[in-house]
Design a protein around this motif. Sequence first.
Motif, mmCIF file in Angstrom:
data_model
loop_
_atom_site.group_PDB
_atom_site.id
_atom_site.type_symbol
_atom_site.label_atom_id
_atom_site.label_comp_id
_atom_site.label_asym_id
_atom_site.label_seq_id
_atom_site.Cartn_x
_atom_site.Cartn_y
_atom_site.Cartn_z
ATOM 1 N N GLN A 75 0.834 -1.205 0.000
ATOM 2 C CA GLN A 75 0.000 0.000 0.000
ATOM 3 C C GLN A 75 0.869 1.255 0.000
ATOM 4 O O GLN A 75 0.555 2.236 -0.677
ATOM 5 N N ASN A 76 1.971 1.223 0.743
ATOM 6 C CA ASN A 76 2.885 2.373 0.780
ATOM 7 C C ASN A 76 3.545 2.606 -0.578
ATOM 8 O O ASN A 76 3.762 3.756 -0.972
ATOM 9 N N LEU A 77 3.853 1.541 -1.309
ATOM 10 C CA LEU A 77 4.368 1.688 -2.677
ATOM 11 C C LEU A 77 3.290 2.301 -3.565
ATOM 12 O O LEU A 77 3.559 3.211 -4.350
ATOM 13 N N LEU A 78 2.069 1.796 -3.425
ATOM 14 C CA LEU A 78 0.941 2.236 -4.239
ATOM 15 C C LEU A 78 0.655 3.730 -4.055
ATOM 16 O O LEU A 78 0.300 4.421 -5.012
ATOM 17 N N GLU A 79 0.830 4.225 -2.863
ATOM 18 C CA GLU A 79 0.499 5.620 -2.547
ATOM 19 C C GLU A 79 1.631 6.594 -2.853
ATOM 20 O O GLU A 79 1.471 7.795 -2.668
ATOM 21 N N ASN A 80 2.775 6.094 -3.346
ATOM 22 C CA ASN A 80 3.917 6.963 -3.629
ATOM 23 C C ASN A 80 3.948 7.292 -5.121
ATOM 24 O O ASN A 80 4.207 6.419 -5.955
ATOM 25 N N GLN A 81 3.711 8.543 -5.470
ATOM 26 C CA GLN A 81 3.644 8.954 -6.872
ATOM 27 C C GLN A 81 4.977 8.746 -7.587
ATOM 28 O O GLN A 81 5.005 8.473 -8.784
ATOM 29 N N ASP A 82 6.100 8.859 -6.872
ATOM 30 C CA ASP A 82 7.403 8.625 -7.502
ATOM 31 C C ASP A 82 7.528 7.172 -7.968
ATOM 32 O O ASP A 82 8.104 6.903 -9.026
ATOM 33 N N VAL A 83 6.987 6.244 -7.187
ATOM 34 C CA VAL A 83 7.013 4.829 -7.573
ATOM 35 C C VAL A 83 6.129 4.614 -8.801
ATOM 36 O O VAL A 83 6.541 3.945 -9.757
ATOM 37 N N ILE A 84 4.941 5.184 -8.798
ATOM 38 C CA ILE A 84 4.029 5.050 -9.942
ATOM 39 C C ILE A 84 4.703 5.609 -11.201
ATOM 40 O O ILE A 84 4.711 4.966 -12.260
ATOM 41 N N SER A 85 5.291 6.786 -11.096
ATOM 42 C CA SER A 85 5.965 7.411 -12.248
ATOM 43 C C SER A 85 7.142 6.571 -12.730
ATOM 44 O O SER A 85 7.363 6.433 -13.938
ATOM 45 N N LEU A 86 7.906 5.996 -11.798
ATOM 46 C CA LEU A 86 9.041 5.148 -12.150
ATOM 47 C C LEU A 86 8.572 3.919 -12.939
ATOM 48 O O LEU A 86 9.153 3.573 -13.969
ATOM 49 N N VAL A 87 7.517 3.276 -12.456
ATOM 50 C CA VAL A 87 6.970 2.100 -13.138
ATOM 51 C C VAL A 87 6.479 2.479 -14.537
ATOM 52 O O VAL A 87 6.727 1.759 -15.513
ATOM 53 N N GLN A 88 5.827 3.599 -14.656
ATOM 54 C CA GLN A 88 5.357 4.056 -15.966
ATOM 55 C C GLN A 88 6.533 4.340 -16.905
ATOM 56 O O GLN A 88 6.495 3.984 -18.077
ATOM 57 N N TYR A 89 7.579 4.965 -16.388
ATOM 58 C CA TYR A 89 8.779 5.234 -17.189
ATOM 59 C C TYR A 89 9.387 3.924 -17.693
ATOM 60 O O TYR A 89 9.722 3.801 -18.875
ATOM 61 N N PHE A 90 9.546 2.949 -16.779
ATOM 62 C CA PHE A 90 10.119 1.660 -17.176
ATOM 63 C C PHE A 90 9.279 1.006 -18.267
ATOM 64 O O PHE A 90 9.807 0.449 -19.224
#
Length: 183
Positions: A75-90
């Motif tokens: 849930q903490n990963l899910l709520e972190n916009q930097d993680v979401i953006s990183l996954v989208q970039y990859f």
Amino acid sequence: MMKKAAIIIASGFEEGEALTIADIIKRAHLQCDLVGFEQEVKGGHEIIVRCDHILNETLLDYDMVILPGGRPGGQNLLENQDVISLVQYFNEHHQYIAAMCSGTVVLEKANVIKGKKVTGYTGYQDKLVSGDFVNEVAVFDQNIVTSQGPATPYPFAFKILEVFGKDITEMKERLMYNFAGGK
């Protein structure tokens, strides 16, 4: 050039998943760094891990980003916009993304699994709705590797090594994985 993987860990991460994955990847002589939101991160079972790096843009140079589960780590990963953006970039740059257990929900939120086979924790077919959910231990489709839960980091890490072109036959024997009935 040596392949590089980064395991992103957030407070409440599943220690058995994150540390097993790191161990197996390092045994294959590949670089695997623990990357946290802070230098030290406490897992879901109170184990504190000192990370190699803090989450930042240097991760863009890695070949794979890995998201373990855990409660409330996923849930903490899910709520972190930097993680979401990183996954989208990859995903946009055709780099590898791996997630297991509750870490897989990040893939849904990042909108990177549409039309791809995925798996996740029990009942996650209702959470990973844009993907093609399959009930398998570890799944690889296009640039996405997924796995189910706390008992599956070995087959998940082996799948990651196969994606990186490693022959895991000898490693499975040395770790007694086949003897233990692993699949």
